[in-house]
Design an enzyme around this catalytic site. Structure first.
Site, PDB file in Angstrom:
ATOM      1  N   SER A 258       0.840  -1.201   0.000  1.00 27.89           N
ATOM      2  CA  SER A 258       0.000   0.000   0.000  1.00 27.89           C
ATOM      3  C   SER A 258       0.874   1.249   0.000  1.00 27.89           C
ATOM      4  CB  SER A 258      -0.878   0.015   1.250  1.00 27.89           C
ATOM      5  OG  SER A 258      -1.548   1.257   1.355  1.00 27.89           O
TER       6      SER A 258
ATOM      7  N   TYR B  51      -1.535  -0.503  10.128  1.00 23.53           N
ATOM      8  CA  TYR B  51      -1.768  -1.158   8.822  1.00 23.53           C
ATOM      9  C   TYR B  51      -0.566  -0.906   7.898  1.00 23.53           C
ATOM     10  CZ  TYR B  51      -3.675  -1.408   4.038  1.00 23.53           C
ATOM     11  OH  TYR B  51      -3.869  -1.660   2.705  1.00 23.53           O
TER      12      TYR B  51
HETATM   13  N1  LIG Z   1      -8.827  -0.158  -1.157  1.00 24.27           N
HETATM   14  C1  LIG Z   1      -7.713   0.544  -1.086  1.00 24.27           C
HETATM   15  O1  LIG Z   1      -7.740   1.774  -1.160  1.00 24.27           O
HETATM   16  C2  LIG Z   1      -6.385  -0.162  -0.912  1.00 24.27           C
HETATM   17  C3  LIG Z   1      -5.224   0.616  -1.009  1.00 24.27           C
HETATM   18  C4  LIG Z   1      -3.985   0.001  -0.872  1.00 24.27           C
HETATM   19  C5  LIG Z   1      -3.916  -1.367  -0.654  1.00 24.27           C
HETATM   20  N2  LIG Z   1      -5.061  -2.107  -0.540  1.00 24.27           N
HETATM   21  C6  LIG Z   1      -4.918  -3.552  -0.330  1.00 24.27           C
HETATM   22  O2  LIG Z   1      -5.584  -4.230  -1.383  1.00 24.27           O
HETATM   23  C7  LIG Z   1      -6.053  -5.505  -0.915  1.00 24.27           C
HETATM   24  C8  LIG Z   1      -7.523  -5.646  -1.198  1.00 24.27           C
HETATM   25  O3  LIG Z   1      -8.220  -4.571  -0.641  1.00 24.27           O
HETATM   26  P1  LIG Z   1      -9.777  -4.305  -0.879  1.00 24.27           P
HETATM   27  O4  LIG Z   1      -9.971  -2.838  -0.842  1.00 24.27           O
HETATM   28  O5  LIG Z   1     -10.270  -5.076  -2.033  1.00 24.27           O
HETATM   29  O6  LIG Z   1     -10.344  -4.867   0.520  1.00 24.27           O
HETATM   30  P2  LIG Z   1     -11.258  -6.103   0.921  1.00 24.27           P
HETATM   31  O7  LIG Z   1     -11.436  -5.998   2.393  1.00 24.27           O
HETATM   32  O8  LIG Z   1     -12.479  -6.125   0.061  1.00 24.27           O
HETATM   33  O9  LIG Z   1     -10.386  -7.369   0.563  1.00 24.27           O
HETATM   34  C9  LIG Z   1      -9.664  -8.107   1.517  1.00 24.27           C
HETATM   35  C10 LIG Z   1     -10.069  -9.561   1.408  1.00 24.27           C
HETATM   36  O10 LIG Z   1      -9.253 -10.354   2.264  1.00 24.27           O
HETATM   37  C11 LIG Z   1     -10.067 -11.367   2.824  1.00 24.27           C
HETATM   38  N3  LIG Z   1      -9.466 -11.893   4.046  1.00 24.27           N
HETATM   39  C12 LIG Z   1      -9.334 -11.257   5.242  1.00 24.27           C
HETATM   40  N4  LIG Z   1      -8.771 -12.080   6.135  1.00 24.27           N
HETATM   41  C13 LIG Z   1      -8.529 -13.255   5.501  1.00 24.27           C
HETATM   42  C14 LIG Z   1      -7.965 -14.481   5.914  1.00 24.27           C
HETATM   43  N5  LIG Z   1      -7.536 -14.684   7.177  1.00 24.27           N
HETATM   44  N6  LIG Z   1      -7.870 -15.489   5.005  1.00 24.27           N
HETATM   45  C15 LIG Z   1      -8.313 -15.308   3.736  1.00 24.27           C
HETATM   46  N7  LIG Z   1      -8.866 -14.162   3.288  1.00 24.27           N
HETATM   47  C16 LIG Z   1      -8.966 -13.150   4.174  1.00 24.27           C
HETATM   48  C17 LIG Z   1     -11.400 -10.689   3.067  1.00 24.27           C
HETATM   49  O11 LIG Z   1     -12.470 -11.623   3.206  1.00 24.27           O
HETATM   50  C18 LIG Z   1     -11.520  -9.808   1.825  1.00 24.27           C
HETATM   51  O12 LIG Z   1     -12.181 -10.508   0.774  1.00 24.27           O
HETATM   52  C19 LIG Z   1      -5.659  -5.556   0.560  1.00 24.27           C
HETATM   53  O13 LIG Z   1      -4.394  -6.173   0.669  1.00 24.27           O
HETATM   54  C20 LIG Z   1      -5.552  -4.092   0.928  1.00 24.27           C
HETATM   55  O14 LIG Z   1      -4.730  -3.918   2.048  1.00 24.27           O
HETATM   56  C21 LIG Z   1      -6.287  -1.529  -0.676  1.00 24.27           C
END
Ligand SMILES: NC(=O)c1ccc[n+]([C@@H]2O[C@H](COP(=O)([O-])OP(=O)(O)OC[C@H]3O[C@@H](n4cnc5c(N)ncnc54)[C@H](O)[C@@H]3O)[C@@H](O)[C@H]2O)c1
Length: 261
Positions: A154, A164
């Site tokens: 991120s 985080y």
């Molecule tokens: N949305 C943003 O702005 C953003 C920015 C930078 C990085 N990210 C990263 O991108 C990725 C996806 O983010 P998103 O926005 O789609 O969020 P999201 O919460 O929709 O996706 C995270 C997924 O991880 C799954 N998960 C959580 N714990 C788990 C476990 N123990 N085992 C298996 N699966 C598990 C959840 O069920 C969920 O489907 C993450 O790594 C997040 O940190 C997101």
């Protein structure tokens, strides 16, 4: 010149995307759909079994190949079972996208006061979870002569502005270590560092009128928020032959938020 545009394709490859079955408009879903469109057979893995099933169904209805596997990445046995099912179904694993993480749920408490149980849970999912997946699939990649690992980090880790962010910086460190240790196995290990993405989780964490978005509006070069789809091109570069000589890198896809020379 031997380059051709189909080097961005991943036809015949087997890709595991963790966290691909959660909230509706998630980054993992975009990654899974994108890899399938580029020709990969996709293992949609998530702790949320119903969500994983829905994304796998979406891929299959669009003419792609996918299965859903329920897995908790914090549990080595669960991850091993996931990898075994992928191998039994498709013969092995070529691509691992470590995308599952806690973001909305945990990670914004003050470090001086955070309950250690919360810290441990955050690290168990965001860091150890990725390592569990690496340990399960690397033997399969070695057996197939190589592979691609992409860790989802991120922009919030450069510098870490939250717990985080600390977890994502640790995952960035794991990326460079694994790149060094697995390079001679022909396994590329890279990270993608998205900026502020309008996934359902992203919109929940930082609504358009939140102070953080206002802060970014003053600094981001191009556009503060991106769609999950806008990350897919970077993923395909890092998962395909087009990126054969790229390893140990963090690719920032964020409209010009974290500018690194
Ligand atoms: N949305 C943003 O702005 C953003 C920015 C930078 C990085 N990210 C990263 O991108 C990725 C996806 O983010 P998103 O926005 O789609 O969020 P999201 O919460 O929709 O996706 C995270 C997924 O991880 C799954 N998960 C959580 N714990 C788990 C476990 N123990 N085992 C298996 N699966 C598990 C959840 O069920 C969920 O489907 C993450 O790594 C997040 O940190 C997101």
């Amino acid at each position: 010149v031997t380059f051709s545009i189909d080097q961005f394709e991943v036809g015949g490859k087997v890709a595991v995307v963790t966290g691909a079955g959660g909230r509706g408009n998630s980054i993992g879903r975009a990654y899974a759909l994108g890899l399938a469109k580029a020709g990969a057979t996709v293992v949609v893995a998530d702790i949320n079994a119903a969500g994983a099933g829905a994304v796998a169904d979406e891929i299959v209805s669009a003419g792609g190949k996918a299965i859903a596997i329920a897995a908790d990445i914090t549990l080595p046995e669960s991850v091993k079972a996931m990898a075994k099912r992928a191998a039994d179904s498709f013969g092995g694993v070529d691509i691992l996208v470590n995308n599952a993480a806690l973001m909305v749920e945990l990670g914004y408490q003050p470090a001086a006061e955070v309950p250690i149980a919360d810290w441990n849970r955050l690290m168990a999912v965001n860091v150890t979870g990725a390592l569990n997946c690496v340990q399960a699939v690397v033997p399969m990649m070695r057996a197939r002569g190589g592979g691609k690992i992409v860790n989802q980090v991120s922009g919030g880790a450069f510098p870490a502005m939250s717990l985080y962010g600390v977890s994502k910086l640790a995952l960035t460190g794991l990326t460079t270590l694994l790149a060094r240790q697995l390079g001679r196995d022909n396994i590329n290990v890279n990270a993608i560092a998205p900026g502020n993405v309008t996934s359902d989780a992203g919109k929940q964490l930082t609504p358009d009128d939140s102070p953080f978005i206002k802060l970014l509006e003053a600094t981001v070069a191009m556009r503060v928020r991106g769609q999950p789809d806008e990350l897919v091109g970077a993923l395909l570069l890092l998962c395909s032959n087009a990126g054969s000589w790229i390893t140990g890198q963090t690719l920032h896809v964020d409209g010009g938020w974290v500018l690194r020379p």
